[in-house]
Scaffold this motif. Structure first.
Motif, PDB file in Angstrom:
ATOM      1  N   ASP A  78      48.698 -21.224  67.121  1.00 39.12           N
ATOM      2  CA  ASP A  78      49.190 -21.681  65.817  1.00 39.12           C
ATOM      3  C   ASP A  78      49.891 -20.559  65.050  1.00 39.12           C
ATOM      4  N   TYR A  79      49.597 -19.294  65.410  1.00 38.71           N
ATOM      5  CA  TYR A  79      50.192 -18.151  64.717  1.00 38.71           C
ATOM      6  C   TYR A  79      51.445 -17.645  65.411  1.00 38.71           C
ATOM      7  N   GLY A  80      51.703 -18.109  66.621  1.00 32.31           N
ATOM      8  CA  GLY A  80      52.890 -17.679  67.341  1.00 32.31           C
ATOM      9  C   GLY A  80      52.612 -17.524  68.821  1.00 32.31           C
ATOM     10  N   ASP A  81      53.679 -17.518  69.574  1.00 31.67           N
ATOM     11  CA  ASP A  81      53.551 -17.319  71.012  1.00 31.67           C
ATOM     12  C   ASP A  81      52.951 -15.950  71.292  1.00 31.67           C
ATOM     13  N   ASN A  82      51.991 -15.916  72.176  1.00 29.20           N
ATOM     14  CA  ASN A  82      51.377 -14.665  72.632  1.00 29.20           C
ATOM     15  C   ASN A  82      50.669 -13.885  71.528  1.00 29.20           C
TER      16      ASN A  82
END
Length: 124
Positions: free
Chosen positions: A100-104
């Motif tokens: 939910d906060y970003g890829d990877n």
């Protein structure tokens, strides 16, 4: 940590508890032993000019702080979590991916003894 940040101030109600928690946690990032600046504990980075300042207050902070420190790897995030939990922290999110906060985005969250949310994040 970048030299774009000069210092971060964290309000604490107990220097002893704060040192027990923050000393080992900040050591993982290369911050040295604290210096006392007239009732303010300052941890200086050996890598940059950044300082982490612990301010003693008479009551709990009205709004808990959230500070995220950049980790270099999943292993460093895990080590932060383990060290923080062993030194008075409270789980606020075990190490893991946070899609939910970003890829990877791989992070862990621990509350310090005053309820401030301290995070280590690795962007893999």
């Amino acid at each position: 940590m970048s030299d774009l940040i000069d210092h971060i101030s964290i309000s604490v109600t107990d220097f002893v508890k704060a040192q027990i928690f923050y000393g080992p946690v900040l050591e993982l990032l290369g911050f040295g032993n604290p210096c006392d600046f007239d009732g303010i504990l300052g941890y200086q980075s050996a890598k940059t000019t950044t300082m982490i300042l612990l301010f003693l207050v008479n009551s709990a902070p009205s709004t808990p702080l959230h500070v995220a420190f950049r980790a270099q790897s999943k292993a460093q995030v895990q080590k932060f979590y383990d060290v923080a939990m062993a030194h008075g922290g409270t789980d606020n999110g075990a190490p893991g991916l946070r899609p939910d906060y970003g890829d990877n985005y791989y992070g862990a969250f621990v509350l310090d003894p005053d309820g401030n949310n301290v995070e280590f994040v690795a962007r893999l």
